[in-house]
Write an enzyme that holds these catalytic residues in place. Structure first.
Site, PDB file in Angstrom:
ATOM      1  N   LYS A 230      -8.589  22.184  24.130  1.00 49.76           N
ATOM      2  CA  LYS A 230      -8.758  22.773  26.184  1.00 49.76           C
ATOM      3  C   LYS A 230      -9.257  21.357  26.693  1.00 49.76           C
ATOM      4  O   LYS A 230      -8.957  21.888  27.703  1.00 49.76           O
ATOM      5  CB  LYS A 230      -9.885  23.941  25.725  1.00 49.76           C
ATOM      6  CG  LYS A 230      -9.369  25.184  25.384  1.00 49.76           C
ATOM      7  CD  LYS A 230      -7.961  25.672  24.740  1.00 49.76           C
ATOM      8  CE  LYS A 230      -7.766  27.218  24.915  1.00 49.76           C
ATOM      9  NZ  LYS A 230      -7.972  27.080  22.949  1.00 49.76           N
TER      10      LYS A 230
HETATM   11  C1  LIG Z   1      -7.337  27.554  22.455  1.00 47.75           C
HETATM   12  C2  LIG Z   1      -6.983  26.895  21.419  1.00 47.75           C
HETATM   13  C3  LIG Z   1      -6.034  27.661  19.744  1.00 47.75           C
HETATM   14  C4  LIG Z   1      -4.526  28.539  20.874  1.00 47.75           C
HETATM   15  O1  LIG Z   1      -3.527  28.186  21.543  1.00 47.75           O
HETATM   16  P1  LIG Z   1      -2.860  28.415  22.968  1.00 47.75           P
HETATM   17  O2  LIG Z   1      -2.263  27.786  23.666  1.00 47.75           O
HETATM   18  O3  LIG Z   1      -4.283  29.975  23.140  1.00 47.75           O
HETATM   19  O4  LIG Z   1      -2.402  29.450  22.516  1.00 47.75           O
HETATM   20  C5  LIG Z   1      -5.485  26.769  18.983  1.00 47.75           C
HETATM   21  N1  LIG Z   1      -5.850  26.225  18.351  1.00 47.75           N
HETATM   22  C6  LIG Z   1      -7.891  26.039  19.218  1.00 47.75           C
HETATM   23  C7  LIG Z   1      -8.502  24.850  18.242  1.00 47.75           C
HETATM   24  C8  LIG Z   1      -8.022  26.479  20.645  1.00 47.75           C
HETATM   25  O5  LIG Z   1      -8.940  26.401  20.991  1.00 47.75           O
END
Ligand SMILES: *Cc1c(COP(=O)(O)O)cnc(C)c1O
Length: 495
Positions: A112
């Site tokens: 993120k």
């Molecule tokens: C948010 C997240 C995901 C999923 O990603 P999306 O864009 O919501 O599909 C996968 N792994 C981690 C560690 C995340 O923080």
């Protein structure tokens, strides 16, 4: 060529990139999508000579066409700096026969950070460009990682406030500790009695509440979103797919123009959609391999064409993927419906009222580039153990879901196209689950003892984000029912 953004639920609602970033969600609850995706203007061989920031500029300037060169370069250089613990920003590592794109070197050690370290700059720039005088209130639902990354990005940014809702019993202990110790006068963190979908629905309802918007405006506030419904999240995420591809070119593994596959551990469908948009920009991707955990609503969707959230919500060891309503799938639905907003509205209304919808045969045929599969809890743990024992590489639970699904894909298809696996979190963020996967007898140790054990096994330096919370004070302890989210927002903003 300028790119405009239109709502998935009303093609006449068209805004500039900066307006879309400011608004987050369109007025009728739709998501903003680009009306076209321009091709990269630089050859892939040229991109292979660039660093992350330069690739970021080449990709983002094609999409955010109302930003000036100076504005965009300022945003990129402010975001992708020493906050990342490696100069490469998103290193591609070859381990145990697979290419892992490590997206967790930012300040909160999950992918993120790739978007949320730049979103505050994009948002503040957008506010200036559009003469916004209100303070911007970032309202966010999190399954664990978005919350902390958004808090870190927006803490003490002038002209902004941030309110984060997370499922009280649905995040890892380290994720929770990271959030509730967040400093910054403009930050609020609230646990809800409910799951991630409840948090996301509550936030969406507030965005769509016209009366609330009016009262906020009277007090000098307006909402925006740091969730991946905001196009300002997706555009920065396109960059690292282009970057990963060009590193494979640079190290001679492929030639410019060769196809690759990508494997993405998926929850809200934002990360994999960014890869899809990167392909539309000209990146040669053959297959999008969508990896789910036991909440396998997307796997079932790709198999049957039926999206059905009427099922038990399972708490897994990959909590950031514990999601039954994958918001960004709506953007793909709109696209495969031929940019038909009436069809999109029909399906999203069905999802709202019956919890399910079915796409047409014609739409289903447009999904042939996608492959979906899922990993059980046992399989995920076994993958962590196997890769550690064979190669010494320790991956987090989300990445392990992807690695497991990649093995299933290869067994199913015999496809040996060079492949990039998105590695979305540091194992330190999910230390307990990772260590128990390697050896169940670790279960008797405390979280921070396990951090030290993980350090011994992997030899990977303990990230600053973990050191920071060892002794940090808890600053947020509000918990509310899922029905009281608006009340909490009103209390925080004094409206
Ligand atoms: C948010 C997240 C995901 C999923 O990603 P999306 O864009 O919501 O599909 C996968 N792994 C981690 C560690 C995340 O923080």
């Amino acid at each position: 060529m300028s790119v405009m953004y239109k709502s998935t639920r009303n093609s006449n609602d068209t805004v500039t990139a900066s307006e879309a970033i400011l608004k987050g969600l369109s007025d009728n609850g739709g998501l903003y999508v680009p009306d076209s995706i321009p091709k990269l203007s630089v050859d892939l061989n040229e991109l292979a000579k660039m660093n992350y920031q330069q690739v970021a500029y080449e990709v983002m300037s094609r999409m955010l066409t109302d930003f000036t060169e100076d504005e965009l370069k300022h945003c990129i250089n402010s975001a992708y700096d020493k906050k990342f613990d490696t100069p490469e920003i998103a290193p591609l590592t070859r381990r145990a026969g697979a290419n892992y794109l490590e997206l967790f070197h930012g300040s909160t050690i999950a992918f993120k950070d790739m978007a949320l370290s730049i979103l505050p700059y994009l948002l503040v720039t957008s506010a200036k460009k559009n003469n916004v005088k209100n303070d911007i209130v970032i309202l966010t639902a999190t399954s664990g990682d978005t919350g902390k990354a958004a808090l870190a990005g927006f803490a003490d940014v002038p002209g902004t406030r941030i309110i984060v809702f997370y499922p009280k019993n649905g995040v890892s202990p380290i994720q929770e500790k990271q959030m509730v110790t967040q400093k910054g006068d403009n930050t609020s963190v609230i646990g809800i009695i409910g799951n991630f979908d409840d948090a996301q629905t509550g936030v969406k309802n507030m965005f769509n509440n016209k009366a609330l918007a009016k009262e906020m405006d009277d007090k000098g506030y307006q909402f925006s979103s740091a969730n991946s419904i905001n196009i300002g999240r997706l555009v920065p995420q396109m960059v690292y797919y282009v970057y990963a591809y060009t590193r494979l070119v640079a190290n001679g593994e492929i030639k410019a123009g060769d196809k690759i596959n990508v494997v993405v551990p998926t929850g809200n469908f934002g990360n994999i959609l960014a890869a899809y948009y990167a392909k539309e920009m000209g990146l040669p991707i053959a297959k999008f391999i969508c990896a789910s955990n036991e909440n396998k609503v997307l796997y079932d969707f790709f198999e049957t064409g039926v999206y059905d959230k009427n099922r038990e919500f399972i708490l897994t060891t990959s909590p950031s993927m514990d999601i039954l309503i994958s918001s960004n799938l709506e953007r793909l639905i709109y696209r495969i419906a031929g940019d038909d907003s009436a069809k999109d509205v029909e399906l999203m209304n069905a999802l709202n009222s019956q919890g399910r919808y079915e796409i047409t045969q014609e739409m289903k045929e447009k999904l042939s580039e996608f492959y979906g599969n899922y990993a059980s809890e046992e399989e995920t743990a076994a993958t962590i153990k196997r890769v550690y024992e064979s190669d010494g590489y320790i991956m987090d639970t989300h990445t392990a879901v992807a690695a497991t699904v990649y093995e299933k894909y290869k067994a199913d298809t015999k496809d040996d196209t060079p492949t990039v696996i998105a590695s979305t979190a540091s194992p330190y963020k999910f230390t307990r689950s990772v260590m128990e996967a390697i050896d169940p007898s670790y279960s008797s140790q405390s979280d921070f003892e396990l951090v030290d054990e993980l350090n011994k096994l992997s030899g990977v330096k303990i990230p600053q984000a973990i050191e920071d919370i060892r002794s940090a004070e808890i600053l947020h302890d509000t918990v509310c029912d899922k029905s009281e989210m608006e009340k909490e927002v009103r209390r925080i903003l004094a409206i």
